[in-house]
Design a protein around this motif. Structure first.
Motif, PDB file in Angstrom:
ATOM      1  N   LEU A 122       0.829  -1.209   0.000  1.00 29.52           N
ATOM      2  CA  LEU A 122       0.000   0.000   0.000  1.00 29.52           C
ATOM      3  C   LEU A 122       0.863   1.258   0.000  1.00 29.52           C
ATOM      4  O   LEU A 122       0.536   2.238  -0.686  1.00 29.52           O
ATOM      5  N   VAL A 123       1.958   1.236   0.736  1.00 24.85           N
ATOM      6  CA  VAL A 123       2.858   2.389   0.767  1.00 24.85           C
ATOM      7  C   VAL A 123       3.427   2.659  -0.627  1.00 24.85           C
ATOM      8  O   VAL A 123       3.653   3.814  -1.011  1.00 24.85           O
ATOM      9  N   GLN A 124       3.627   1.605  -1.418  1.00 25.48           N
ATOM     10  CA  GLN A 124       4.139   1.756  -2.774  1.00 25.48           C
ATOM     11  C   GLN A 124       3.055   2.205  -3.759  1.00 25.48           C
ATOM     12  O   GLN A 124       3.338   2.398  -4.944  1.00 25.48           O
ATOM     13  N   GLY A 125       1.830   2.359  -3.302  1.00 27.69           N
ATOM     14  CA  GLY A 125       0.745   2.726  -4.194  1.00 27.69           C
ATOM     15  C   GLY A 125       0.157   1.551  -4.941  1.00 27.69           C
ATOM     16  O   GLY A 125      -0.545   1.739  -5.946  1.00 27.69           O
ATOM     17  N   LEU A 126       0.410   0.340  -4.467  1.00 30.20           N
ATOM     18  CA  LEU A 126      -0.090  -0.867  -5.117  1.00 30.20           C
ATOM     19  C   LEU A 126      -1.388  -1.334  -4.447  1.00 30.20           C
ATOM     20  O   LEU A 126      -1.911  -0.677  -3.568  1.00 30.20           O
ATOM     21  N   MET A 127      -1.909  -2.459  -4.932  1.00 28.36           N
ATOM     22  CA  MET A 127      -3.173  -3.018  -4.449  1.00 28.36           C
ATOM     23  C   MET A 127      -4.307  -1.993  -4.568  1.00 28.36           C
ATOM     24  O   MET A 127      -5.109  -1.788  -3.663  1.00 28.36           O
ATOM     25  N   ARG A 128      -4.371  -1.356  -5.729  1.00 23.74           N
ATOM     26  CA  ARG A 128      -5.431  -0.377  -5.966  1.00 23.74           C
ATOM     27  C   ARG A 128      -6.787  -1.060  -6.067  1.00 23.74           C
ATOM     28  O   ARG A 128      -6.891  -2.199  -6.498  1.00 23.74           O
ATOM     29  N   THR A 129      -7.810  -0.317  -5.733  1.00 23.18           N
ATOM     30  CA  THR A 129      -9.165  -0.868  -5.745  1.00 23.18           C
ATOM     31  C   THR A 129     -10.101  -0.073  -6.647  1.00 23.18           C
ATOM     32  O   THR A 129     -11.319  -0.203  -6.546  1.00 23.18           O
ATOM     33  N   ASN A 130      -9.541   0.726  -7.560  1.00 19.99           N
ATOM     34  CA  ASN A 130     -10.363   1.632  -8.368  1.00 19.99           C
ATOM     35  C   ASN A 130     -10.790   1.040  -9.706  1.00 19.99           C
ATOM     36  O   ASN A 130     -11.393   1.737 -10.518  1.00 19.99           O
ATOM     37  N   GLY A 131     -10.464  -0.215  -9.968  1.00 19.55           N
ATOM     38  CA  GLY A 131     -10.920  -0.852 -11.198  1.00 19.55           C
ATOM     39  C   GLY A 131     -10.143  -0.485 -12.448  1.00 19.55           C
ATOM     40  O   GLY A 131     -10.484  -0.924 -13.539  1.00 19.55           O
ATOM     41  N   GLY A 132      -9.104   0.319 -12.320  1.00 19.88           N
ATOM     42  CA  GLY A 132      -8.301   0.697 -13.482  1.00 19.88           C
ATOM     43  C   GLY A 132      -8.242   2.201 -13.643  1.00 19.88           C
ATOM     44  O   GLY A 132      -7.194   2.809 -13.498  1.00 19.88           O
ATOM     45  N   GLY A 133      -9.390   2.791 -13.930  1.00 16.86           N
ATOM     46  CA  GLY A 133      -9.440   4.246 -14.028  1.00 16.86           C
ATOM     47  C   GLY A 133      -8.710   4.790 -15.242  1.00 16.86           C
ATOM     48  O   GLY A 133      -8.211   4.051 -16.104  1.00 16.86           O
ATOM     49  N   ILE A 134      -8.624   6.116 -15.287  1.00 17.48           N
ATOM     50  CA  ILE A 134      -8.056   6.771 -16.471  1.00 17.48           C
ATOM     51  C   ILE A 134      -6.544   6.626 -16.542  1.00 17.48           C
ATOM     52  O   ILE A 134      -5.945   6.896 -17.585  1.00 17.48           O
ATOM     53  N   GLU A 135      -5.903   6.199 -15.442  1.00 13.59           N
ATOM     54  CA  GLU A 135      -4.452   6.076 -15.474  1.00 13.59           C
ATOM     55  C   GLU A 135      -3.984   4.814 -16.195  1.00 13.59           C
ATOM     56  O   GLU A 135      -2.790   4.640 -16.434  1.00 13.59           O
ATOM     57  N   ALA A 136      -4.904   3.927 -16.550  1.00 15.12           N
ATOM     58  CA  ALA A 136      -4.525   2.668 -17.194  1.00 15.12           C
ATOM     59  C   ALA A 136      -5.448   2.380 -18.376  1.00 15.12           C
ATOM     60  O   ALA A 136      -6.239   1.437 -18.346  1.00 15.12           O
ATOM     61  N   PRO A 137      -5.376   3.179 -19.448  1.00 13.78           N
ATOM     62  CA  PRO A 137      -6.241   2.935 -20.610  1.00 13.78           C
ATOM     63  C   PRO A 137      -5.827   1.673 -21.358  1.00 13.78           C
ATOM     64  O   PRO A 137      -4.672   1.247 -21.298  1.00 13.78           O
ATOM     65  N   PHE A 138      -6.773   1.071 -22.048  1.00 18.71           N
ATOM     66  CA  PHE A 138      -6.484  -0.088 -22.887  1.00 18.71           C
ATOM     67  C   PHE A 138      -7.439  -0.064 -24.060  1.00 18.71           C
ATOM     68  O   PHE A 138      -8.514   0.533 -24.007  1.00 18.71           O
ATOM     69  N   ASP A 139      -7.026  -0.713 -25.151  1.00 17.06           N
ATOM     70  CA  ASP A 139      -7.867  -0.757 -26.348  1.00 17.06           C
ATOM     71  C   ASP A 139      -8.166  -2.204 -26.717  1.00 17.06           C
ATOM     72  O   ASP A 139      -7.806  -3.144 -25.986  1.00 17.06           O
ATOM     73  N   ALA A 140      -8.823  -2.400 -27.844  1.00 16.72           N
ATOM     74  CA  ALA A 140      -9.236  -3.741 -28.261  1.00 16.72           C
ATOM     75  C   ALA A 140      -8.038  -4.643 -28.508  1.00 16.72           C
ATOM     76  O   ALA A 140      -8.076  -5.840 -28.197  1.00 16.72           O
ATOM     77  N   ASP A 141      -6.958  -4.100 -29.066  1.00 12.78           N
ATOM     78  CA  ASP A 141      -5.762  -4.902 -29.293  1.00 12.78           C
ATOM     79  C   ASP A 141      -5.203  -5.430 -27.968  1.00 12.78           C
ATOM     80  O   ASP A 141      -4.783  -6.591 -27.873  1.00 12.78           O
ATOM     81  N   ASP A 142      -5.172  -4.559 -26.963  1.00 10.63           N
ATOM     82  CA  ASP A 142      -4.709  -4.990 -25.642  1.00 10.63           C
ATOM     83  C   ASP A 142      -5.595  -6.105 -25.102  1.00 10.63           C
ATOM     84  O   ASP A 142      -5.113  -7.111 -24.559  1.00 10.63           O
ATOM     85  N   LEU A 143      -6.900  -5.926 -25.247  1.00 10.23           N
ATOM     86  CA  LEU A 143      -7.851  -6.883 -24.707  1.00 10.23           C
ATOM     87  C   LEU A 143      -7.694  -8.247 -25.390  1.00 10.23           C
ATOM     88  O   LEU A 143      -7.698  -9.298 -24.720  1.00 10.23           O
ATOM     89  N   VAL A 144      -7.526  -8.251 -26.698  1.00  8.41           N
ATOM     90  CA  VAL A 144      -7.352  -9.506 -27.433  1.00  8.41           C
ATOM     91  C   VAL A 144      -6.066 -10.196 -27.005  1.00  8.41           C
ATOM     92  O   VAL A 144      -6.047 -11.402 -26.705  1.00  8.41           O
ATOM     93  N   ARG A 145      -4.959  -9.437 -26.995  1.00  6.53           N
ATOM     94  CA  ARG A 145      -3.672 -10.019 -26.616  1.00  6.53           C
ATOM     95  C   ARG A 145      -3.735 -10.609 -25.210  1.00  6.53           C
ATOM     96  O   ARG A 145      -3.282 -11.739 -24.967  1.00  6.53           O
ATOM     97  N   ASN A 146      -4.303  -9.869 -24.282  1.00  7.54           N
ATOM     98  CA  ASN A 146      -4.343 -10.327 -22.895  1.00  7.54           C
ATOM     99  C   ASN A 146      -5.276 -11.512 -22.727  1.00  7.54           C
ATOM    100  O   ASN A 146      -4.985 -12.432 -21.947  1.00  7.54           O
TER     101      ASN A 146
END
Length: 318
Positions: free
Chosen positions: A69-93
């Motif tokens: 938590l001190v490192q800013g990890l284990m977020r609970t916000n579902g992703g948010g605007i700081e982690a955008p992804f597109d269809a290519d990302d979704l397919v690859r993942n």
């Protein structure tokens, strides 16, 4: 530093292991407790003596959660605007997480090896149960049971798979066990997972000290339709880490068996950035259970269909 812990899927399934070495080993000269299967399934807790090793794990896991938590990890916000992804990302993942295994069983042992698998999912209703070890108190049981039920309802809405709750006829068991309970759990695991390989039982009972949780899955004769699953969550965990294990193990037990270092925002990633199922992960589950996909499909067969579904889910983005 960032510590990886990710979960395990065993029993004709994928395995994702951690390489970190967080804790001292359990004393070799202390025998495993005598099997107490009844104490693992009682609806109300009995007083249980907790070992020094289990208490040590509880302290270490609390410190680990705080460090993350001190490192800013284990977020609970579902992703948010700081982690955008597109269809290519979704397919690859999706292809990496749903259609590859991270570990394989060779000569009775687990070996790290990325191996292409086939699309696997539940083709029957899920009947879930929650069982506790003797160390888990009454209030904690109520809290955990309600949390797991609510999350199971969310998984049902995302996948379309009916998820109900059954004490006697369950096919997806969630076990909340401390170290002492886990060491004594082999009879229980054999009874609720008939036919599961002994290598899986042995791994679960002797779960490595830096492995926080796992899920064991078994399949029908075709190897792609889930028959049973068991998720094991360590009772020593503090609240957020406990909930994070619930999120990942139950989702992996629905068929998203692998991890990918490129998946973001996602819990299916060893970087611990997110504690809860993200919007990205919800879309992976929707894709997995889309009727246009079929169990047994390979990556080559599934990818064009996955791309079409991903574009639809993201409004035609590419």
């Amino acid at each position: 530093m960032t510590i990886g812990w990710r979960s395990v899927l065993l029993g004709l399934a994928a395995v994702s292991l951690t390489a970190c070495d967080l804790f001292p080993p359990a004393p070799d000269d202390v025998p495993a407790p005598e099997a107490r299967p009844n104490e693992l399934v009682l609806p109300e807790p009995k007083p249980a003596e907790v070992s020094d090793y289990s208490r040590m794990l509880e302290q270490r896991y609390a410190r680990l959660q705080q460090d993350l938590l001190v490192q800013g990890l284990m977020r609970t916000n579902g992703g948010g605007i700081e982690a955008p992804f597109d269809a290519d990302d979704l397919v690859r993942n999706f292809v990496q997480i749903a259609l590859f295994d991270e570990y394989s069983a060779q000569s009775g042992r687990l070996r790290a090896q990325q191996t292409e698998s086939s699309l696997r999912r539940w083709e029957q209703p899920v009947r879930m149960s929650v069982k506790f070890g003797a160390s888990v108190g009454a209030d904690r049981r109520v809290t955990d049971r309600n949390y797991i039920r609510a999350y199971g309802s969310r998984l049902s809405r995302l996948t379309g798979v009916p998820i109900t709750y059954s004490h006697d006829d369950a096919n997806f068991h969630v076990l909340i066990l401390n170290h002492d309970d886990l060491r004594a759990s082999a009879p229980l695991l054999r009874s609720i997972m008939p036919g599961v390989e002994e290598t899986s039982i042995d791994y679960a009972v002797n779960l490595p000290r830096d492995q926080l949780c796992l899920v064991i899955g078994t399949f029908g004769p075709d190897g792609v339709r889930y028959r049973r699953a068991v998720a094991i969550i360590r009772a020593e965990h503090p609240d957020l880490m406990r909930q994070s294990c619930v999120h990942e193990e139950l989702a992996q037990g629905m068929g998203l068996a692998n991890d990918s270092p490129r998946a973001r925002p996602s819990i299916f990633n060893d970087d611990e950035e997110y504690a809860y199922l993200t919007t990205h992960d919800e879309l992976l589950l929707k894709i997995l259970y889309d009727d246009r996909l079929s169990v047994g499909m390979t990556a080559d067969q599934a990818t064009p269909i996955v791309r079409q579904i991903a574009n639809e889910l993201l409004g035609g983005s590419s």
